[in-house]
Design an enzyme around this catalytic site. Structure first.
Site, PDB file in Angstrom:
ATOM      1  N   SER A 163       0.827  -1.203   0.000  1.00 19.90           N
ATOM      2  CA  SER A 163       0.000   0.000   0.000  1.00 19.90           C
ATOM      3  C   SER A 163       0.868   1.262   0.000  1.00 19.90           C
ATOM      4  CB  SER A 163      -0.964  -0.034   1.181  1.00 19.90           C
ATOM      5  OG  SER A 163      -1.901   1.001   1.101  1.00 19.90           O
ATOM      6  N   ASP A 320      -3.385   6.367  -2.986  1.00 17.43           N
ATOM      7  CA  ASP A 320      -2.129   5.791  -2.523  1.00 17.43           C
ATOM      8  C   ASP A 320      -1.663   4.768  -3.566  1.00 17.43           C
ATOM      9  OD1 ASP A 320      -4.108   3.918  -1.982  1.00 17.43           O
ATOM     10  OD2 ASP A 320      -3.296   3.323  -0.045  1.00 17.43           O
ATOM     11  N   ASP A 322      -1.484   1.600  -4.059  1.00 20.18           N
ATOM     12  CA  ASP A 322      -2.298   0.452  -4.502  1.00 20.18           C
ATOM     13  C   ASP A 322      -3.745   0.856  -4.770  1.00 20.18           C
ATOM     14  OD1 ASP A 322      -2.877   0.767  -1.754  1.00 20.18           O
ATOM     15  OD2 ASP A 322      -3.432  -1.338  -1.552  1.00 20.18           O
ATOM     16  N   ASP A 324      -6.282   1.924  -3.052  1.00 23.21           N
ATOM     17  CA  ASP A 324      -7.456   1.581  -2.249  1.00 23.21           C
ATOM     18  C   ASP A 324      -7.873   2.738  -1.336  1.00 23.21           C
ATOM     19  OD1 ASP A 324      -5.408   1.359  -0.363  1.00 23.21           O
ATOM     20  OD2 ASP A 324      -6.104  -0.561   0.455  1.00 23.21           O
ATOM     21  N   THR A 398     -11.471  -1.057  14.530  1.00 22.56           N
ATOM     22  CA  THR A 398     -10.645  -0.359  13.554  1.00 22.56           C
ATOM     23  C   THR A 398     -10.230  -1.280  12.413  1.00 22.56           C
ATOM     24  OG1 THR A 398      -9.773   0.844  15.431  1.00 22.56           O
ATOM     25  CG2 THR A 398      -8.643   1.144  13.364  1.00 22.56           C
ATOM     26  N   GLU A 422     -13.247   4.842   7.102  1.00 22.26           N
ATOM     27  CA  GLU A 422     -12.352   5.006   8.249  1.00 22.26           C
ATOM     28  C   GLU A 422     -11.550   6.291   8.062  1.00 22.26           C
ATOM     29  OE1 GLU A 422      -9.779   1.624   8.449  1.00 22.26           O
ATOM     30  OE2 GLU A 422      -8.730   2.102   6.598  1.00 22.26           O
ATOM     31  N   LYS A 436     -12.068  -1.010   1.278  1.00 18.84           N
ATOM     32  CA  LYS A 436     -11.890   0.370   0.820  1.00 18.84           C
ATOM     33  C   LYS A 436     -11.465   0.364  -0.641  1.00 18.84           C
ATOM     34  CE  LYS A 436      -7.387   0.670   3.183  1.00 18.84           C
ATOM     35  NZ  LYS A 436      -7.424  -0.646   3.871  1.00 18.84           N
TER      36      LYS A 436
END
Length: 614
Positions: A163, A320, A322, A324, A398, A422, A436
């Site tokens: 990520s 970002d 990747d 997502d 979370t 989030e 996401k």
């Protein structure tokens, strides 16, 4: 060589090194370990072999390099062998249904590792045991993997990505057959199976099998078509999109997002965004940014702002690496750029998706079937909107693994899950992806902007209108760095035994504590039986304090970094629009929490470094 190893004086370490030299077939990592042994580099050997990477609900994430503590060919093979065995235990039909594997563009020339190679080796492991693999033929955004699991009804999905982590890192993320990230007990089951299958199977290293095997299919073309068809379900203003002259700038921060966001705009009939040329193509070196993380704000977006100024665009969209997650920035009347926080963008997207749903479904009774989700450390703005509009809002632990799994449960019950988010700029705007998704979120944010612009408004003005209607929700989040686990444990234990055993603070400076929820122990003062509703975990620290002034503060440890994080929010009643006063009150609350609960000087805690403008 054995004698050299023995000089480390650690039997367990010696065993791990010997086993590595026996199993590894990557010439670069093998040579690196042999050199360490020859040189007697005990400290380096301890770093590489002291502890195996821990497989958790987020899978694996670590630096690429040699040894069991790093991401490399051998640890990928061992991990996939464990996953394969666990899948065989859980699914009698795994050899009919199969697994999907995707990868990003990360590479580490020094160790010969790359996301593409790791994906190929994982494929070789699975097909050697007769498990069909849908291996993407090229880089894809992370959301394509959970989408494919759901679309093709597969047993699992693997995404090789780190990520937004630094360039030397890589990761291995696992999705279950419901299309969501794994949650307990699967993490422990896979971790045990990895330990039982460390020796590479005869064909696990045979990467060439992947090219010739009838068990390997490339789903990219079909999934690309079906994904962009699916996200059109959340396109609500096609004719306006077509005619709009609003300009956008998009950056993929040297990751995979460029082509996919262009396709998403096309699917929504939006004019294509201007791509930041220096950052549009994948580059594992991330040459223009110190941290490839758009959550860090202005430092990552400098080139985007310059292009927006040149092209006359007022809104910047950033994924970002990747793709997502999504960050959004808007040029203000002052000429300055405002980077929206994850909570602010969550408020805008949640408001928009409910408004569009309501226009399509005006029957009052239907709203009772609608749900929105947010993680417990994210803003409570959706709860305020839900209370007024009549839909359901739920908090989860979370991480999107919890929201994805809960969303799937609700969808299976026939409910409508409109949105989940989030605060770490993660948004699920379309139930076709139970995770996401920064690609669909980029198109939806652009459509929202297009609509707002036609109304003669801006995103900043619309956010203020949301807060005026539902009450200001202002947040302040940060962290302290602490490498000493004993200090962290003592800090939290002090809060649990504040004025005697099992007592929590009733005051924090001048602020009165009205409620406490401790998801490490399972205590919740607001429940009649004093037991928390959300799942608890003794392996991580997490306490939430509610204050009588409408403040909420959560303190928690990070699963992947040496940090104690805090998330604070002040929720004001609608009509209380003295923003300056509210911000001062939140600042005072944060200062009190830092002074009385964290005690940074006494505990030798280091504050978050200021990297936002680097």
């Amino acid at each position: 060589m054995d004698n050299d190893i023995a000089t480390t004086g650690d039997i367990k370490l010696n065993h791990a090194i010997k086993q590595w030299l026996q199993f590894d077939k990557n010439p670069k990592t093998l040579a690196a370990v042999r050199e360490m042994v020859k040189e007697g580099s005990v400290e380096e050997l301890q770093r590489c072999f002291g502890a195996r990477m821990e497989f958790g609900t987020a899978g694996l994430r670590a630096a690429m390099g040699p040894g069991i503590s790093c991401m490399n060919d051998l640890t990928i093979i061992q991990t996939t062998q464990g996953l394969c065995r666990y899948l065989e235990q859980c699914f009698s039909d795994v050899k009919e249904r199969g697994v999907v594997i995707g990868f990003d563009a990360r590479a580490h020339p020094d160790s010969g590792g790359s996301s593409k190679r790791f994906a190929a080796l994982a494929t070789a492991v699975l097909i050697s045991h007769g498990v069909p693999v849908y291996l993407f033929g090229d880089i894809t955004p992370t959301p394509f993997v959970p989408f494919t699991v759901s679309q093709l009804k597969l047993c699992a999905g693997i995404m090789v990505t780190a990520s937004h982590n630094p360039k030397q890192d890589n990761g291995y993320k696992v999705y279950w057959d419901n299309g969501a990230q794994i949650i307990p007990p699967h993490d422990k089951g896979i971790a045990s199976a990895i330990e039982e299958n460390l020796e590479p199977w005869p064909q696990s290293w045979q990467e060439q099998l992947v090219r010739d095997s009838p068990l390997v299919k490339d789903p990219l073309q079909d999934i690309h078509r079906e994904y962009f068809k699916a996200i059109q379900e959340v396109c609500f203003n096609r004719s306006l999109n077509k005619s709009s002259k609003v300009k956008f700038v998009h950056t993929s921060v040297h990751g995979v997002g460029h082509a996919f966001v262009q396709s998403a705009f096309e699917a929504f009939d939006l004019r294509p965004p201007f791509a930041v040329p220096e950052q549009k193509d994948p580059d594992p070196e991330f040459p223009t940014v110190k941290y490839p993380n758009p959550e860090e704000g202005e430092g990552v977006l400098t080139l985007s702002f310059a292009l927006a100024e040149k092209e006359g665009a007022a809104v910047v969209l950033a994924n970002d690496p990747d793709a997502d997650r999504l960050a959004v920035a808007e040029k203000q009347q002052s000429g300055q750029w405002r980077v929206f926080s994850g909570n602010e963008l969550g408020a805008l997207l949640g408001w928009w998706l409910f408004r569009c749903w309501r226009q399509k479904s005006p029957e009052p009774a239907k709203v009772k079937e609608v749900y929105m989700l947010a993680s417990t450390v994210s803003s409570k703005i959706l709860r305020a909107i839900a209370l007024k509009q009549g839909f359901h809002f739920e908090e989860t632990l979370t991480g999107f693994k919890w929201m994805g799994n809960r969303a799937k449960q609700l969808l299976d019950q026939g409910k409508t899950v409109l949105f989940a988010f989030e605060e770490a700029i993660g948004y699920m705007c379309c139930p076709a992806v139970l995770d996401k998704d920064g690609v669909s979120a980029a198109a939806i944010a652009a459509e929202l902007t297009t609509y707002i612009t036609k109304e003669g408004s801006t995103l900043s003005q619309q956010l203020k209108a949301i807060y005026d209607e539902y009450g200001y929700h202002i947040t302040k989040n940060s962290y302290f760095i602490c490498h000493d686990q004993d200090t962290i444990r003592q800090l939290f234990e002090r809060l649990r035994n504040f004025t005697g055993q099992n007592t929590y603070p009733k005051q924090c400076g001048g602020f009165t504590v009205s409620g406490v929820r401790d998801l490490t122990t399972g205590y919740d003062s607001d429940q009649t039986d004093k037991k928390a509703i959300l799942p608890t975990s003794k392996s991580s620290q997490m306490i939430t304090f509610t204050f009588s002034n409408g403040g909420v503060a959560t303190m928690r440890t990070s699963g992947t970094e040496p940090k104690i994080k805090y998330y604070t929010e002040l929720c004001a009643a609608p009509g209380n629009s003295d923003l300056k006063q509210l911000k001062m009150e939140l600042d005072d609350l944060v200062d009190a929490i830092v002074e009385h609960f964290f005690e940074p000087e006494k505990n030798n805690l280091k504050p978050r470094p200021d990297i936002r403008k680097d």
